[in-house]
Enzyme design. Structure first.
Site, PDB file in Angstrom:
ATOM      1  N   ASP A  73       0.802  -1.217   0.000  1.00 25.55           N
ATOM      2  CA  ASP A  73       0.000   0.000   0.000  1.00 25.55           C
ATOM      3  C   ASP A  73       0.837   1.270   0.000  1.00 25.55           C
ATOM      4  O   ASP A  73       0.398   2.317   0.482  1.00 25.55           O
ATOM      5  CB  ASP A  73      -0.954  -0.012   1.188  1.00 25.55           C
ATOM      6  CG  ASP A  73      -2.144  -0.924   0.946  1.00 25.55           C
ATOM      7  OD1 ASP A  73      -2.649  -0.927  -0.183  1.00 25.55           O
ATOM      8  OD2 ASP A  73      -2.548  -1.645   1.874  1.00 25.55           O
ATOM      9  N   ASP A  87      -7.319  -4.072  -4.657  1.00 26.17           N
ATOM     10  CA  ASP A  87      -6.899  -2.775  -4.130  1.00 26.17           C
ATOM     11  C   ASP A  87      -5.591  -2.283  -4.744  1.00 26.17           C
ATOM     12  O   ASP A  87      -5.375  -1.070  -4.866  1.00 26.17           O
ATOM     13  CB  ASP A  87      -6.704  -2.839  -2.611  1.00 26.17           C
ATOM     14  CG  ASP A  87      -7.791  -3.579  -1.865  1.00 26.17           C
ATOM     15  OD1 ASP A  87      -8.245  -4.638  -2.363  1.00 26.17           O
ATOM     16  OD2 ASP A  87      -8.173  -3.142  -0.761  1.00 26.17           O
TER      17      ASP A  87
END
Length: 403
Positions: A120, A181
């Site tokens: 991320d 994601d």
């Protein structure tokens, strides 16, 4: 009875006993074109809320509990959204207070530049450090973002042509796990290639996007949350889920990441294959959003339409649809995006609460695990404001986030 059904039944019974409406009441569809004045009022409210709350925040908001932020010191995966939101407020107001707070918050992410335990890094460094570079011209932010991109590409599996999602790069657990994601982390790699002139970052981003398109995107345009691969050979294993209802369902926030992410990959590459995927993904959700503009947490929940909403999925989807509308000229995407934003503005803002610290309520972090249900989320606030700035300050926002 499953945990999901127990919560629905017990929550509904408790609400009824208290004389309250069910939390998961379906949201009525907003007009096809939301009132621009109401959206403008929503943006003004967001700025007022941030002006009141932000000076007292010295950590990274993660979600709310009883309408108050709870925090993660290191930033978790959400740490980039708070400084990013402050940068957006500075963009709207030019208030030096927001710039100072954004810089202070972004600098607290500095140790994460070399984090090899997360995929991320785009979420962490794009809205915070890349935006800071574009708005200030300070090379500290540019160089730090490139360093984060160097850490991210170490997660690349050349056999399967994907970036692994969870776990440290030396941990064999989850080594073949890819999640939808990650499409949102690719823009950090495109940024690094543009700034350095080295195509290796963009090449990995394109490889990952193609792998995602091939294995995640179903014929009807829906997606699972997870797809597993054999990490040694790169061979596909099959779809799975962690945050969706099932491997065959369509987790709404995951679908929103995909719409936004593939649109961005097209914007960076100009390759039509990615625009085709983005429109296919968007077209899948348009019928749902016409009926329920604030999406439920999973479009294929067996309790639809009477299930928990996720306003953050709506805000992210609105951003992606507005970008698609700009690229394609398709008014359906813009009209649906403004409908979603109008519904969020009408039904999800915290305007009626005197204690709320966030801007947008009715977010859902992890419905399957019974975590963070009917809360505020920093990415819900961030993408709500980003979407409104796409409408009211498109040129300035474009310069700040690279549209």
């Amino acid at each position: 009875m499953t945990a999901l059904s127990r919560r629905l039944v017990l929550g509904g019974a408790a609400a009824a006993a208290a004389g309250l409406p069910l939390v998961a009441q379906p949201v009525q569809a907003a007009p096809a074109k939301a009132d621009p004045r109401a959206l403008r009022d929503g943006l003004d409210y967001a700025v007022r809320k941030l002006r009141a709350v932000a000076p007292g925040i010295t950590r990274f908001p993660e979600e709310t509990k009883f309408e108050k932020w709870i925090y993660t010191d290191g930033g978790g995966w959400v740490g980039g959204f708070w400084p990013g939101l402050l940068w957006l407020a500075h963009l709207e107001t030019k208030d030096p207070l927001f710039r100072r707070l954004a810089e202070e918050s972004a600098r607290r992410l500095a140790p994460r530049r070399t984090d090899l335990g997360t995929h991320d890094l785009g979420f962490l460094f794009y809205p915070s450090w890349v935006t800071a570079w574009r708005l200030t011209g300070n090379r500290e932010w540019r160089d730090g973002a490139i360093q984060a991109a160097d850490s991210l590409i170490r997660r690349y599996n050349a056999k399967g042509r994907f970036l692994r999602a969870w776990g440290h790069i030396n941990d064999p657990g989850n080594a073949g796990r890819v999640i939808i994601d990650t499409m949102m982390n690719l823009d950090l790699l495109f940024f690094a290639s543009k700034e350095t002139g080295d195509s290796k970052y963009a090449d990995i981003a394109v490889d990952h996007a193609r792998t995602t398109a091939r294995h995640f995107v179903r014929p009807d345009g829906s997606t699972p949350h997870v797809f597993d691969f054999d990490p040694a050979t790169g061979a596909p294993v099959g779809p799975n889920t962690v945050q969706g209802y099932s491997p065959t369902s369509c987790w709404s926030r995951g679908q929103s990441w995909a719409i936004y992410g593939f649109t961005t990959v097209y914007r960076r590459t100009g390759q039509r294959e990615f625009l085709d995927v983005a429109t296919k993904l968007a077209d899948h959700v348009l019928p749902y959003l016409r009926t329920d503009p604030v999406p439920i947490w999973d479009y294929r929940s067996p309790y639809a339409p009477n299930d928990i909403r996720d306003s953050s999925a709506g805000a992210i989807t609105a951003c992606g649809l507005l970008d698609l509308a700009k690229i394609t000229g398709n008014a359906r995407y813009r009209d649906t995006a403004t409908t979603v934003l109008g519904a969020i503005t009408d039904t999800c803002l915290t305007t009626r609460s005197t204690r709320a610290e966030a801007i947008v309520a009715r977010g859902t972090r992890h419905r399957s695990a019974e975590g963070g249900i009917e809360v505020s989320l920093p990415y819900g606030d961030y993408y709500y404001v980003e979407a409104l700035l796409r409408l009211f300050r498109p040129a300035e926002l474009g310069a700040a986030i690279g549209l």
